[in-house]
Design a protein around this motif. Structure first.
Motif, PDB file in Angstrom:
ATOM      1  N   GLN A  34      31.368   9.422  43.695  1.00 57.21           N
ATOM      2  CA  GLN A  34      32.114  10.056  44.602  1.00 57.21           C
ATOM      3  C   GLN A  34      31.181  11.422  45.059  1.00 57.21           C
ATOM      4  O   GLN A  34      31.260  12.449  44.622  1.00 57.21           O
ATOM      5  CB  GLN A  34      33.364  10.664  43.862  1.00 57.21           C
ATOM      6  N   SER A  35      30.210  10.939  45.839  1.00 55.98           N
ATOM      7  CA  SER A  35      29.216  12.150  46.362  1.00 55.98           C
ATOM      8  C   SER A  35      29.164  11.843  47.929  1.00 55.98           C
ATOM      9  O   SER A  35      29.113  10.634  48.478  1.00 55.98           O
ATOM     10  CB  SER A  35      28.067  12.021  45.559  1.00 55.98           C
ATOM     11  N   GLN A  36      28.545  12.915  48.309  1.00 55.91           N
ATOM     12  CA  GLN A  36      28.081  12.866  49.912  1.00 55.91           C
ATOM     13  C   GLN A  36      26.526  11.827  49.902  1.00 55.91           C
ATOM     14  O   GLN A  36      26.552  11.071  51.096  1.00 55.91           O
ATOM     15  CB  GLN A  36      27.721  14.206  50.418  1.00 55.91           C
ATOM     16  N   GLN A  37      25.998  11.864  48.914  1.00 52.87           N
ATOM     17  CA  GLN A  37      24.988  10.893  49.075  1.00 52.87           C
ATOM     18  C   GLN A  37      25.300   9.306  49.151  1.00 52.87           C
ATOM     19  O   GLN A  37      24.852   8.634  49.829  1.00 52.87           O
ATOM     20  CB  GLN A  37      23.920  10.888  47.779  1.00 52.87           C
ATOM     21  N   GLU A  38      26.377   8.966  48.154  1.00 47.66           N
ATOM     22  CA  GLU A  38      27.129   7.532  48.370  1.00 47.66           C
ATOM     23  C   GLU A  38      27.671   7.405  49.799  1.00 47.66           C
ATOM     24  O   GLU A  38      27.308   6.395  50.134  1.00 47.66           O
ATOM     25  CB  GLU A  38      28.058   7.579  47.288  1.00 47.66           C
ATOM     26  N   LEU A  39      28.326   8.595  50.439  1.00 53.73           N
ATOM     27  CA  LEU A  39      28.749   8.415  51.551  1.00 53.73           C
ATOM     28  C   LEU A  39      27.685   7.964  52.516  1.00 53.73           C
ATOM     29  O   LEU A  39      28.090   7.150  53.517  1.00 53.73           O
ATOM     30  CB  LEU A  39      29.565   9.572  51.930  1.00 53.73           C
ATOM     31  N   ALA A  48      55.867  19.306  39.219  1.00 52.01           N
ATOM     32  CA  ALA A  48      55.619  18.831  40.487  1.00 52.01           C
ATOM     33  C   ALA A  48      53.855  19.335  40.290  1.00 52.01           C
ATOM     34  O   ALA A  48      53.859  20.622  41.102  1.00 52.01           O
ATOM     35  CB  ALA A  48      56.286  18.934  41.394  1.00 52.01           C
ATOM     36  N   SER A  49      53.150  18.728  40.340  1.00 50.05           N
ATOM     37  CA  SER A  49      51.788  19.231  40.547  1.00 50.05           C
ATOM     38  C   SER A  49      50.730  17.964  41.203  1.00 50.05           C
ATOM     39  O   SER A  49      50.864  16.850  40.380  1.00 50.05           O
ATOM     40  CB  SER A  49      50.888  19.738  39.126  1.00 50.05           C
ATOM     41  N   SER A  50      49.857  18.306  42.188  1.00 44.14           N
ATOM     42  CA  SER A  50      49.223  17.270  42.489  1.00 44.14           C
ATOM     43  C   SER A  50      47.720  17.746  42.012  1.00 44.14           C
ATOM     44  O   SER A  50      46.768  17.275  42.668  1.00 44.14           O
ATOM     45  CB  SER A  50      49.027  17.475  44.138  1.00 44.14           C
ATOM     46  N   CYS A  51      47.655  18.594  41.141  1.00 42.19           N
ATOM     47  CA  CYS A  51      46.326  18.784  40.586  1.00 42.19           C
ATOM     48  C   CYS A  51      45.823  17.870  39.585  1.00 42.19           C
ATOM     49  O   CYS A  51      46.376  17.966  38.457  1.00 42.19           O
ATOM     50  CB  CYS A  51      46.329  20.329  40.005  1.00 42.19           C
ATOM     51  N   PRO A  52      45.027  17.139  39.958  1.00 45.28           N
ATOM     52  CA  PRO A  52      44.620  15.979  38.789  1.00 45.28           C
ATOM     53  C   PRO A  52      43.858  16.588  37.582  1.00 45.28           C
ATOM     54  O   PRO A  52      43.981  16.127  36.704  1.00 45.28           O
ATOM     55  CB  PRO A  52      43.434  15.216  39.490  1.00 45.28           C
ATOM     56  N   GLY A  53      43.219  17.683  37.742  1.00 43.74           N
ATOM     57  CA  GLY A  53      42.817  18.494  36.553  1.00 43.74           C
ATOM     58  C   GLY A  53      43.781  18.718  35.330  1.00 43.74           C
ATOM     59  O   GLY A  53      43.412  18.650  34.432  1.00 43.74           O
ATOM     60  N   ASP A  79      38.286  17.786  41.471  1.00 36.32           N
ATOM     61  CA  ASP A  79      38.972  17.156  40.706  1.00 36.32           C
ATOM     62  C   ASP A  79      39.709  15.928  41.364  1.00 36.32           C
ATOM     63  O   ASP A  79      40.203  15.062  40.742  1.00 36.32           O
ATOM     64  CB  ASP A  79      40.290  18.076  39.952  1.00 36.32           C
ATOM     65  N   LYS A  80      39.718  15.879  42.685  1.00 40.80           N
ATOM     66  CA  LYS A  80      40.359  14.825  43.329  1.00 40.80           C
ATOM     67  C   LYS A  80      39.407  13.656  43.229  1.00 40.80           C
ATOM     68  O   LYS A  80      39.960  12.443  43.370  1.00 40.80           O
ATOM     69  CB  LYS A  80      40.503  14.977  44.954  1.00 40.80           C
ATOM     70  N   LYS A  81      38.096  13.918  43.030  1.00 39.33           N
ATOM     71  CA  LYS A  81      37.513  12.627  42.646  1.00 39.33           C
ATOM     72  C   LYS A  81      37.639  11.827  41.485  1.00 39.33           C
ATOM     73  O   LYS A  81      37.755  10.675  41.425  1.00 39.33           O
ATOM     74  CB  LYS A  81      35.848  13.159  42.486  1.00 39.33           C
ATOM     75  N   LEU A  82      38.072  12.686  40.471  1.00 41.32           N
ATOM     76  CA  LEU A  82      38.377  11.977  39.222  1.00 41.32           C
ATOM     77  C   LEU A  82      39.777  11.482  39.606  1.00 41.32           C
ATOM     78  O   LEU A  82      40.184  10.151  38.943  1.00 41.32           O
ATOM     79  CB  LEU A  82      38.787  13.186  37.975  1.00 41.32           C
ATOM     80  N   GLU A  83      40.859  11.884  40.080  1.00 41.49           N
ATOM     81  CA  GLU A  83      42.100  11.314  40.376  1.00 41.49           C
ATOM     82  C   GLU A  83      41.861   9.918  41.082  1.00 41.49           C
ATOM     83  O   GLU A  83      42.329   8.864  40.797  1.00 41.49           O
ATOM     84  CB  GLU A  83      42.713  12.129  41.465  1.00 41.49           C
ATOM     85  N   ALA A  84      40.939  10.031  42.252  1.00 42.88           N
ATOM     86  CA  ALA A  84      40.829   8.572  42.904  1.00 42.88           C
ATOM     87  C   ALA A  84      40.182   7.675  42.152  1.00 42.88           C
ATOM     88  O   ALA A  84      40.143   6.488  42.303  1.00 42.88           O
ATOM     89  CB  ALA A  84      39.589   8.952  44.011  1.00 42.88           C
ATOM     90  N   CYS A  87      35.806   7.175  48.250  1.00 37.57           N
ATOM     91  CA  CYS A  87      34.882   8.185  47.882  1.00 37.57           C
ATOM     92  C   CYS A  87      35.782   9.541  48.510  1.00 37.57           C
ATOM     93  O   CYS A  87      36.383   9.567  49.277  1.00 37.57           O
ATOM     94  CB  CYS A  87      33.895   8.068  49.083  1.00 37.57           C
ATOM     95  N   VAL A  88      35.513  10.543  47.681  1.00 38.44           N
ATOM     96  CA  VAL A  88      36.195  11.663  47.798  1.00 38.44           C
ATOM     97  C   VAL A  88      34.979  12.788  48.233  1.00 38.44           C
ATOM     98  O   VAL A  88      34.068  13.041  47.341  1.00 38.44           O
ATOM     99  CB  VAL A  88      36.858  12.211  46.600  1.00 38.44           C
ATOM    100  N   ILE A  89      35.128  13.643  49.224  1.00 36.13           N
ATOM    101  CA  ILE A  89      34.161  14.628  49.638  1.00 36.13           C
ATOM    102  C   ILE A  89      34.801  16.052  49.881  1.00 36.13           C
ATOM    103  O   ILE A  89      36.052  15.910  50.471  1.00 36.13           O
ATOM    104  CB  ILE A  89      33.533  14.142  51.070  1.00 36.13           C
ATOM    105  N   THR A  90      34.311  16.966  49.355  1.00 31.92           N
ATOM    106  CA  THR A  90      34.900  18.361  49.207  1.00 31.92           C
ATOM    107  C   THR A  90      34.231  18.959  50.649  1.00 31.92           C
ATOM    108  O   THR A  90      33.309  18.709  51.271  1.00 31.92           O
ATOM    109  CB  THR A  90      34.498  19.106  48.342  1.00 31.92           C
ATOM    110  N   ALA A  91      34.904  20.159  50.933  1.00 33.65           N
ATOM    111  CA  ALA A  91      34.202  21.362  52.116  1.00 33.65           C
ATOM    112  C   ALA A  91      32.761  21.505  51.882  1.00 33.65           C
ATOM    113  O   ALA A  91      32.201  21.610  52.641  1.00 33.65           O
ATOM    114  CB  ALA A  91      35.217  22.359  52.240  1.00 33.65           C
TER     115      ALA A  91
END
Length: 382
Positions: free
Chosen positions: A86-91, A188-193, A250-255, A272-276
């Protein structure tokens, strides 16, 4: 956290206790010595003692995301390997491979790349580049399409589904709880961490109370891979490569969770998950500013085209839900439950009462002096 009757939270702090201290508290520079150096632990901190008996205080090291994700105290090594995908290099690698296949006339072998944009990273990038939210949304869409994205979609539709499903789940739990089944409060939490922390720290003590509704990211994964991919189909029946732009690492871990792997297609709902921050690094790597990026148009396959259905292109417009910046679950579930269970109407946004600190506030529904519902918004990892 949503429930009825009394509600009490304890031990609300985000500090690491002594038993949870990081395994990498200091940084030691390698030196060539005859006997090596020793480290002494004192109340004032960590001290390095060289072969001459001279001690010097060690500075604390800055812990990066890579350090945290690689720490066996938080995630397993297997999870660490999955996160490396899950990285920009992979994308960028996938974009490059696609361009090569298309250039060689093998377009049917190229992936159909879909990028789902969530609101929070768009707002972060808009603030950084001093753009309006709608301008940033449009330019980010154009930049991703320039890189090779076949479709850029708005994730708000998945947030809509998440709110609707969470509303129904709470009402169902409330009615079951009235039958003495002990299924409240609902967390109710959308935080995978936080979910990962709950699984590995508290286990069955807390897991039954966590909402079973998928996060918007994973709902979007199902929409793209199952509905768009299997129902609408893709050009030349190309396999979908689904990317999400999210506010949190943490969304990378969720995916990467095994629950979101489709054995039939042998792929994950989100590839793949990319952050800002990573998007900003991608721009910097090319020496570009988002301000100079071309504008683009969203693809909205759920909006009918000419009344016949199919993929429609739409003007980029950013929207968000009423409530907190983390999705508005408390406000929307409270309003729905109040109407569904008690026939009462409330207006949004709700009025909250601050409790112990600004990170802990609650909303209460009372009737004839009796507390019917009590909802809380709690910010902070623990």
């Amino acid at each position: 956290m949503f429930g009825n009757g009394a509600l009490q939270l304890t031990n609300l702090d985000d500090f690491i206790t002594p038993s949870q201290e990081c395994i990498k508290p200091v940084q030691v520079e390698k030196k060539n010595t005859s006997t090596g150096s020793k480290i002494k632990i004192q109340k004032e901190g960590y001290f390095e003692v060289d072969d001459q008996g001279v001690s010097s205080k060690l500075e604390k090291v800055d812990i990066t995301l890579a350090d945290c994700l690689a720490c066996s105290g938080c995630i397993t090594s297997a999870e660490g390997v999955l996160i490396s995908e899950q990285s920009q290099q992979e994308l960028l690698k996938v974009f490059e491979e696609n361009q090569t296949l298309k250039a060689n006339g093998n377009i049917e072998q190229a992936k159909w790349i879909v990028v789902s944009l969530s609101v929070q990273p768009v707002l972060s990038l808009a603030a950084h580049f001093q753009l309006s939210p709608d301008e940033c949304f449009s330019k980010l869409t154009g930049y991703l399409q320039k890189l090779g994205a076949d479709a850029v979609v708005d994730m708000t539709v998945a947030e809509d589904f998440a709110l609707l499903e969470a509303q129904r789940e709470f009402v169902q739990r409330y009615r079951l709880n009235a039958q003495k089944q002990n299924v409240l409060p609902m967390l109710a939490s959308s935080c995978p961490g936080w979910v990962c922390y709950a699984e590995k720290t508290h286990g069955n003590f807390i897991l039954p109370y966590i909402s079973t509704t998928k996060s918007p990211q994973q709902i979007m994964g199902s929409i793209i891979k199952q509905w768009v991919g299997k129902t609408l189909g893709t050009p030349q029946h190309r396999p979908i490569y689904h990317v999400t732009v999210m506010p949190c690492y943490d969304k990378k871990l969720e995916a990467s969770r095994k629950e979101f792997f489709d054995a039939q297609t042998e792929s994950r709902d989100v590839d793949c998950v990319i952050t800002a921050i990573e998007l900003q690094q991608m721009l910097q790597g090319e020496g570009l500013s988002l301000v100079d990026a071309p504008e683009g148009r969203l693809t909205q396959p759920w909006i009918p085209e000419d009344g016949q259905g199919g993929a429609g292109d739409g003007e980029v417009r950013l929207r968000r839900h009423v409530g907190s910046g983390s999705g508005g679950y408390a406000d929307h579930i409270f309003k729905y439950a109040t109407k569904e269970l008690f026939g009462e109407d409330v207006s949004l946004p709700l009025e909250y009462k601050q409790l112990r600190n600004p990170d802990f506030k609650e909303a209460t529904l009372e009737k004839d002096g009796k507390v019917l519902l009590k909802f809380a918004i709690v910010n902070g990892f623990r």
